[in-house]
Write an enzyme that holds these catalytic residues in place. Structure first.
Site, PDB file in Angstrom:
ATOM      1  N   GLU A  87      -3.811 -69.951   5.137  1.00 22.81           N
ATOM      2  CA  GLU A  87      -3.338 -69.046   6.184  1.00 22.81           C
ATOM      3  C   GLU A  87      -2.139 -69.605   6.948  1.00 22.81           C
ATOM      4  O   GLU A  87      -1.891 -69.212   8.091  1.00 22.81           O
ATOM      5  CB  GLU A  87      -4.477 -68.729   7.143  1.00 22.81           C
ATOM      6  CG  GLU A  87      -5.651 -68.043   6.444  1.00 22.81           C
ATOM      7  CD  GLU A  87      -6.573 -67.399   7.445  1.00 22.81           C
ATOM      8  OE1 GLU A  87      -6.625 -66.154   7.478  1.00 22.81           O
ATOM      9  OE2 GLU A  87      -7.235 -68.155   8.191  1.00 22.81           O
ATOM     10  N   HIS A 115      -4.927 -71.398  15.433  1.00 26.70           N
ATOM     11  CA  HIS A 115      -5.744 -70.356  14.803  1.00 26.70           C
ATOM     12  C   HIS A 115      -7.181 -70.851  14.738  1.00 26.70           C
ATOM     13  O   HIS A 115      -7.434 -71.977  14.305  1.00 26.70           O
ATOM     14  CB  HIS A 115      -5.243 -70.034  13.393  1.00 26.70           C
ATOM     15  CG  HIS A 115      -6.195 -69.132  12.663  1.00 26.70           C
ATOM     16  ND1 HIS A 115      -6.441 -67.848  13.067  1.00 26.70           N
ATOM     17  CD2 HIS A 115      -6.997 -69.348  11.590  1.00 26.70           C
ATOM     18  CE1 HIS A 115      -7.342 -67.293  12.262  1.00 26.70           C
ATOM     19  NE2 HIS A 115      -7.693 -68.183  11.363  1.00 26.70           N
ATOM     20  N   HIS A 152     -11.785 -69.698  14.898  1.00 27.99           N
ATOM     21  CA  HIS A 152     -12.889 -68.732  14.756  1.00 27.99           C
ATOM     22  C   HIS A 152     -13.925 -68.967  15.851  1.00 27.99           C
ATOM     23  O   HIS A 152     -15.126 -68.884  15.596  1.00 27.99           O
ATOM     24  CB  HIS A 152     -13.574 -68.897  13.394  1.00 27.99           C
ATOM     25  CG  HIS A 152     -12.651 -69.010  12.229  1.00 27.99           C
ATOM     26  ND1 HIS A 152     -12.918 -69.810  11.147  1.00 27.99           N
ATOM     27  CD2 HIS A 152     -11.446 -68.433  11.976  1.00 27.99           C
ATOM     28  CE1 HIS A 152     -11.923 -69.715  10.269  1.00 27.99           C
ATOM     29  NE2 HIS A 152     -11.017 -68.892  10.744  1.00 27.99           N
ATOM     30  N   HIS A 196     -12.801 -62.045  12.104  1.00 26.99           N
ATOM     31  CA  HIS A 196     -12.138 -63.249  11.653  1.00 26.99           C
ATOM     32  C   HIS A 196     -12.046 -64.301  12.773  1.00 26.99           C
ATOM     33  O   HIS A 196     -12.643 -65.362  12.672  1.00 26.99           O
ATOM     34  CB  HIS A 196     -10.755 -62.866  11.124  1.00 26.99           C
ATOM     35  CG  HIS A 196      -9.986 -63.992  10.529  1.00 26.99           C
ATOM     36  ND1 HIS A 196      -9.014 -63.807   9.575  1.00 26.99           N
ATOM     37  CD2 HIS A 196     -10.024 -65.318  10.761  1.00 26.99           C
ATOM     38  CE1 HIS A 196      -8.505 -64.990   9.246  1.00 26.99           C
ATOM     39  NE2 HIS A 196      -9.101 -65.913   9.944  1.00 26.99           N
TER      40      HIS A 196
END
Lengths: 236, 236, 236, 236
Positions: free
Chosen positions: D80, D99, D101, D169
């Site tokens: 990603e 980024h 989760h 996500h």
């Protein structure tokens, strides 16, 4: 380094109190704790602008009750020191003040649900605690108690109670000693977490006013018990 | 230091039990655990007034079932020692007692929702546990079990059950050994936390009375398994 | 000590898997993990009756698929070893099995709310997982899978899915490797905790069947990434 | 090992940022953080495919804004990485991207409830944050931002905001420095956890747009305070 005339036991408890509050998640990088000067009630002692978990003896500064350092300093100061000075002015009985953003307390400052005592450990909550809405006094701010007048408004809202919630911000606890202020911060937060769960289950029976007052009178007698284990936790 | 005639394995388990309960957050600075004397069932052993996480062999005192120390002592005593003495009086089968304020249990003492067994680990909860309302016997108190009569009322409410919830206060667990009392304190608390979550999702299927009784009969056989890992956790 | 002919990498992963599951709170003193024998698919390897956090190489026993140890042993065995043997019998693709009582999973076994994938990390949940009701096959038990027939019933309920919830008990995960079974146990539990929170907020958008299947195909490729950090956590 | 021309303070903060995010549970084995190159704004630096808690100096690679490594490498790359490259392209003001989760954020990406600022610490949330629905641009995927076009769609959804939630996500945060991106990741997650609790209690008063903007302007001035204690936590 600033001259520090505070009694040795207050210095020790102030440093330990900073670390206990951090260890228990009551403060994170933000929040602070102060103590009134034992020899001069028109002064108080608090760290310079620093995360509570990092405070050492060399970071402690003495302030007058207008929250001006009594010695010149190049240190950066906590923006919200006025919380402390104005409460010491308004409340001669108060010897220590904690300001924090403990997560479990925030919901009770931003909704209409009052914080109420679910058990004896947080008996000091009594019939509930006031909520300070900064908009009432100062309109649209950055939420911080950056001036003496806002600090005064907070002290007024606190009144003669042991703590005050602050809408969209956190809470401030007063105590007759550092240990009591720390105790109140920890158990008010624990109470909030339990109350959030209990409210799911239906109508809640809180301590009555008399039950709360009865236990609260007893608290000072047993403060050494949590303090000693909290200190031990810091060593581990 | 007091004379201690308790069997060595009970001394070890009592000290370990204090530390396990603290490590698992069942007790904090408050709460206590006791064991009946192995050689004299009219006595029990418990720490002096101290946070459970700090208890050592030198802090252990022997009490008669009126909760009077059998030797004179200058130590301060737990105010609520009557919980222990009165349960040992009423329940000859009980060898150990835990008293705690575990946060997850409090909601089930202050609302009408009964604590019920969500899984086999807490099978001992059976068809539910009684809730002690101190107001019924003693009116407006400071919530503490400070006298033998209040202790007796608590023991009556406990009846022949493994534990009793205490409104606005906490819970007390009885066991056929220190290990069982500790097991019950840990899994009653775990059950409460799970039940709080499950109740959000709609109607809950609890263990039936028969399922609970079937597993509970088996518990004593496997108590060494959690005890050994709980001890290992203390060493880490 | 039993003879152990299992490949060295499976031995290492089995011991590490026991400790990872304990470290992440998926198992406590109870629960277990097994691996199929690499050289003989009609055998599997699992610890003797012991808390997973304490398992060492010397505790590993080899079983046939009827869950009988292949060598005589004086060790006590897990009562629920039939979970493992019967799944290996029914599912040739399965190389490892985890059985646990992870708290966040329990509510989804005792209510009508299905466990569904809230994000890609738990994509293997797909369109939901079966729930095993032991009463259907065995009536009022002590909840344990103590026999081969009950184990067979559980394996049937599992079918071709990656995991099965067990009402009033816990869950069992199957994997194509120890690492995958551990991954599924950890992220099924994480999914349950997130889903419990999300359901408070209103209607939830879960992964579609296609999204779940797409990510699940990719999981095996990246299993080394969590495994390596989980191992490092054990060293700290 | 790749040639690394990034300024020394950015290298140090990038490695520290990886570890802080892991320590605070914002990332687990998955998730990543990058920094724009100080000398060449058309490049950014990020770890190879690795759990953030394991990242060292030797794992850092330099990418162009198409997320192609500027030197040939045999290392596996984060699938990603396009999240990072496309945001740096679209947002010249952004110097760092996280980024993650983080569990508490997931519910706000999969329900209609908007994430809103409960207190000043998360003032950057302002009037809410956008939610990226990958289906709108790419249909049924494996949920990952595996290509530049999907990365571009995410950057468009982010717009000029400090963060974007990603349905099913996680979330992506942008910052004017590594410290700000890490700060935003930690306090967005804390805000989500508090908001989930507050919403149980009834109508919630969030920060007004003006209150949020006022505090947010101040954040850069105090970022050293949390950073210093977060670094200290890593040493403990």
């Amino acid at each position: 380094m600033a001259t520090l005339t505070l009694a040795e036991d207050r210095i020790t408890d102030l440093i330990t109190g900073n670390k206990i509050l951090f260890h228990h998640g009551i403060v994170d990088a933000f929040g602070h704790i102060s103590v009134r000067h034992d020899a001069d009630p028109s002064k108080y002692v608090m760290s310079r602008h620093l995360a509570p978990g990092l405070v050492t003896r060399d970071d402690l500064l003495t302030y007058d009750l207008d929250s001006v350092p009594v010695e010149e300093t190049t240190y950066r100061l906590y923006s919200e020191r006025f919380i402390h000075g104005e409460i010491y002015k308004a409340r001669p009985d108060v010897q220590a003040v904690v300001h924090c953003h403990a997560p479990a307390l925030i919901p009770f400052g931003i909704t209409a649900t009052p914080l109420l005592p679910v058990y004896h450990m947080s008996a000091f909550i009594g019939t509930g605690v006031p909520v300070f809405e900064i908009r009432e006094r100062a309109g649209m701010t950055d939420m911080l108690v950056r001036t003496a007048p806002i600090g005064r408004a907070l002290a007024e809202k606190l009144g003669d109670r042991p703590m005050v919630l602050m809408r969209g911000h956190g809470a401030t606890m007063a105590g007759r000693s550092i240990r009591e202020a720390v105790y109140r911060a920890i158990y008010a937060t624990q109470n909030a977490a339990i109350q959030l769960e209990a409210l799911r289950l239906g109508a809640v029976t809180y301590l009555s006013e008399e039950e709360g007052a009865n236990y609260d009178r007893y608290t000072l007698e047993v403060l050494h018990r949590p303090w000693n284990i909290w200190k031990r936790e810091l060593e581990a």
